[in-house]
Scaffold this motif. Structure first.
Motif, PDB file in Angstrom:
ATOM      1  N   UNK A 275       0.934  -1.005   0.082  1.00 35.83           N
ATOM      2  CA  UNK A 275      -0.192   0.186   0.107  1.00 35.83           C
ATOM      3  C   UNK A 275       1.204   1.032   0.019  1.00 35.83           C
ATOM      4  N   UNK A 276       2.559   1.145   0.731  1.00 36.17           N
ATOM      5  CA  UNK A 276       2.767   2.249   1.153  1.00 36.17           C
ATOM      6  C   UNK A 276       3.090   2.719  -0.657  1.00 36.17           C
ATOM      7  N   UNK A 277       3.568   1.400  -1.267  1.00 39.06           N
ATOM      8  CA  UNK A 277       4.268   2.129  -2.107  1.00 39.06           C
ATOM      9  C   UNK A 277       3.760   2.187  -3.290  1.00 39.06           C
ATOM     10  N   UNK A 278       2.876   1.840  -3.816  1.00 34.66           N
ATOM     11  CA  UNK A 278       1.307   2.739  -4.444  1.00 34.66           C
ATOM     12  C   UNK A 278       0.828   4.347  -3.966  1.00 34.66           C
ATOM     13  N   UNK A 279       1.040   4.110  -2.073  1.00 34.56           N
ATOM     14  CA  UNK A 279       1.382   5.788  -2.825  1.00 34.56           C
ATOM     15  C   UNK A 279       2.586   6.173  -3.133  1.00 34.56           C
ATOM     16  N   UNK A 280       3.363   5.981  -2.797  1.00 33.21           N
ATOM     17  CA  UNK A 280       4.436   6.359  -3.228  1.00 33.21           C
ATOM     18  C   UNK A 280       4.375   6.584  -4.948  1.00 33.21           C
ATOM     19  N   UNK A 281       3.979   5.863  -5.697  1.00 33.98           N
ATOM     20  CA  UNK A 281       4.146   5.685  -7.120  1.00 33.98           C
ATOM     21  C   UNK A 281       2.690   6.245  -7.313  1.00 33.98           C
ATOM     22  N   UNK A 282       1.932   6.874  -6.506  1.00 34.74           N
ATOM     23  CA  UNK A 282       0.607   7.752  -7.097  1.00 34.74           C
ATOM     24  C   UNK A 282      -0.252   6.495  -7.695  1.00 34.74           C
ATOM     25  N   UNK A 283      -0.652   5.064  -7.830  1.00 33.99           N
ATOM     26  CA  UNK A 283      -1.085   4.731  -8.473  1.00 33.99           C
ATOM     27  C   UNK A 283      -2.656   4.965  -7.979  1.00 33.99           C
ATOM     28  N   UNK A 284      -3.241   5.652  -7.150  1.00 34.43           N
ATOM     29  CA  UNK A 284      -4.503   6.321  -6.030  1.00 34.43           C
ATOM     30  C   UNK A 284      -4.089   7.774  -6.001  1.00 34.43           C
ATOM     31  N   UNK A 285      -3.865   9.001  -6.962  1.00 31.37           N
ATOM     32  CA  UNK A 285      -3.657  10.331  -6.462  1.00 31.37           C
ATOM     33  C   UNK A 285      -4.189  11.061  -5.622  1.00 31.37           C
TER      34      UNK A 285
ATOM     35  N   UNK B  17       8.006  11.188  -3.432  1.00 33.29           N
ATOM     36  CA  UNK B  17       7.752  11.778  -4.473  1.00 33.29           C
ATOM     37  C   UNK B  17       7.033  11.270  -5.595  1.00 33.29           C
ATOM     38  N   UNK B  18       6.675  12.394  -6.503  1.00 29.56           N
ATOM     39  CA  UNK B  18       5.915  11.525  -7.728  1.00 29.56           C
ATOM     40  C   UNK B  18       7.324  10.597  -8.367  1.00 29.56           C
ATOM     41  N   UNK B  19       6.475   9.294  -9.003  1.00 31.79           N
ATOM     42  CA  UNK B  19       7.341   8.235  -9.775  1.00 31.79           C
ATOM     43  C   UNK B  19       8.770   9.200 -10.814  1.00 31.79           C
ATOM     44  N   UNK B  20       8.133  10.539 -11.520  1.00 28.37           N
ATOM     45  CA  UNK B  20       8.756  10.749 -12.667  1.00 28.37           C
ATOM     46  C   UNK B  20      10.073  11.437 -11.654  1.00 28.37           C
ATOM     47  N   UNK B  21      10.156  11.955 -10.826  1.00 27.26           N
ATOM     48  CA  UNK B  21      11.560  11.528  -9.806  1.00 27.26           C
ATOM     49  C   UNK B  21      12.462  10.604  -9.225  1.00 27.26           C
ATOM     50  N   UNK B  22      11.449   9.369  -9.306  1.00 29.84           N
ATOM     51  CA  UNK B  22      12.137   8.377  -9.089  1.00 29.84           C
ATOM     52  C   UNK B  22      13.054   7.601  -9.872  1.00 29.84           C
TER      53      UNK B  22
END
Length: 468
Positions: free
Chosen positions: A282-292, A441-446
């Motif tokens: 769930x935290x990984x989904x939050x970090x990857x903005x799966x659900x904004x 941070x957003x996945x664009x910056x990962x």
């Protein structure tokens, strides 16, 4: 002997005795996982009971035929219950698959975190003892197991009567089989709620187990001796409880190797970590903005906790309080029974079952023992690899400051010094805010490549290169 020789030679009998002078210990006669008594041996050290346990053994239903009598299936069943030092046995109901005992018994309860064990058996010592089992083998020497039920008292609500039917499951060499159902009526009555709450904060075992603890081998040896003493004592009762009954009730083989138990314990561990794994996903989904929407709400909550750090602990405990209230809806309404899926008894391999029921030492041919030994080596090898990986991570963490790798230790102490200076000069709120926003941070910056701290940690030396 001749007269002169008779006066010279004298014979004296020997009495073998085992004397315990310290009554502050509790010697277990049953498995530690299903213990029904934790009191010291000395009666003077017993405290007042906290409640009463009433058990009504009503009867059984749908029992299977356990032996052949006059060319037809027959079952002469009786029930045994064990709690604390008190064993009870119902009368034997002859030649019926639905016996009705309707017997009631009571026990004093000194600790709610204990287990009562009830077992149903077929009496194979009636009618001359010459009956034959369904397979044609003689069962005259041993009473057959029909099934067993365990109930933990702490799962019972106080002053409530539970009337349920519990499945009787028994594991044979050919697999698990349901042999019937046991009907029970149970009530756990508490004498004082204050004493009950007080017990939960006390040590489980008597003081001597912590002041002068036994070793694991001593505990197992004492348990083995205690089981033999209990079996001999109950074997002289009327009617007797034979050794096979006592051993089944006390789980005499719980310490033996079993591939089935190993699988069951492995999946128990995996189920424990499932919630942690779920939170990580769930935290990984939050970090990857799966659900904004969820990610934005987490950012808002994070910012509130950073701006008001005094709310972190209250929020954590409030969250656990709300989870507990939510789970109250899904609480078990009745005491749990034997679970074949949890025991991994439904999909077990026949050879693994044959190994579990093998004698000790083994009575199987050499080629079978060799095959099982090779299988055990493969399983132990996987366990050895996992344990070695855990040890390697710990040794890498310890090598940060051990100067085994001088360059790595130099880099780490310089990093520690710079970090200490920055943390002293920077307000904690700013550090926590920057760290949290970095992880969220957003996945664009990962980057998909491993991070610098991860690469540095994996390069640290361990003691594996010094092992033979």
């Amino acid at each position: 002997m001749e007269g002169d020789r008779r006066n010279e030679v004298k014979f004296s009998s020997r009495i073998h005795m085992r004397i315990c002078l310290e009554g502050g210990y509790h010697v277990l006669d049953e498995s530690t996982l299903y213990a029904s008594d934790h009191r010291p041996t000395a009666r003077q050290l017993w405290k007042q009971p906290i409640g009463m346990l009433e058990v009504g053994i009503l009867g059984a239903q749908k029992l299977l035929p356990m032996k052949m009598n006059n060319s037809r299936g027959s079952t002469d069943s009786y029930c045994v219950a064990k709690y604390g030092q008190k064993w009870i046995r119902t009368r034997t109901i002859l030649d019926t698959f639905s016996p009705k005992w309707n017997e009631q018994y009571t026990w004093e309860v000194y600790d709610p975190c204990t287990v009562i064990t009830l077992g149903v058996f077929d009496n194979c010592h009636l009618g001359g003892g010459g009956e034959k089992g369904p397979s044609g083998s003689s069962n005259a020497a041993r009473d057959s197991r029909i099934g067993k039920v365990r109930i933990r008292l702490s799962t019972l609500e106080a002053n409530r009567i539970y009337t349920n039917s519990y499945p009787l499951l028994v594991l044979h060499q050919h697999g698990v089989k349901k042999t019937g159902e046991l009907q029970l009526a149970i009530r756990f009555t508490t004498l004082s709620l204050a004493n009950m709450v007080y017990i939960y904060g006390q040590p489980l075992l008597p003081k001597m187990h912590y002041l002068s603890p036994f070793t694991v081998n001593q505990v197992e040896n004492l348990r083995y001796q205690a089981m033999n003493i209990v079996a001999m004592r109950l074997g002289r009762a009327e009617p007797p409880l034979r050794k096979e009954v006592v051993e089944y009730m006390l789980d005499v083989d719980s310490h033996m190797w079993s591939m089935r138990r190993s699988k069951a314990n492995f999946f128990r561990i995996m189920s424990l970590f499932s919630s942690v794994i779920t939170m990580g996903k769930w935290f990984n989904q939050v970090c990857n903005w799966k659900n904004p929407v969820t990610s934005v709400l987490v950012h808002v909550l994070f910012l509130i906790l950073i701006l008001y750090p005094e709310l972190i602990l209250p929020t954590l405990f409030l969250y656990m309080f709300l989870i507990g209230l939510w789970n109250y809806r899904f609480r078990p309404k009745n005491p749990t029974h034997m679970d074949t899926k949890l025991s991994w008894a439904e999909g077990v391999n026949p050879d693994e079952l044959d190994e579990e029921f093998d004698t000790f030492p083994s009575s199987k041919p050499h080629d079978v023992v060799r095959m099982r030994y090779d299988r055990l080596r493969s399983v132990a090898g996987r366990i050895q690899t996992v344990v070695g990986d855990i040890a390697t991570q710990g040794e890498r963490f310890r090598s940060l400051l051990s100067w085994r790798d001088t360059r790595a230790t130099s880099l780490f102490i310089v990093f520690s010094l710079c970090t200490a200076v920055i943390l002293y000069a920077t307000p904690p709120k700013v550090v926590a805010l920057a760290s949290g926003l970095y992880f969220l941070r957003h996945p664009k910056f990962r980057s998909k490549m491993p991070s610098v701290p991860s690469n540095f940690f994996k390069r640290l030396p361990a003691q594996t290169d010094s092992m033979l």
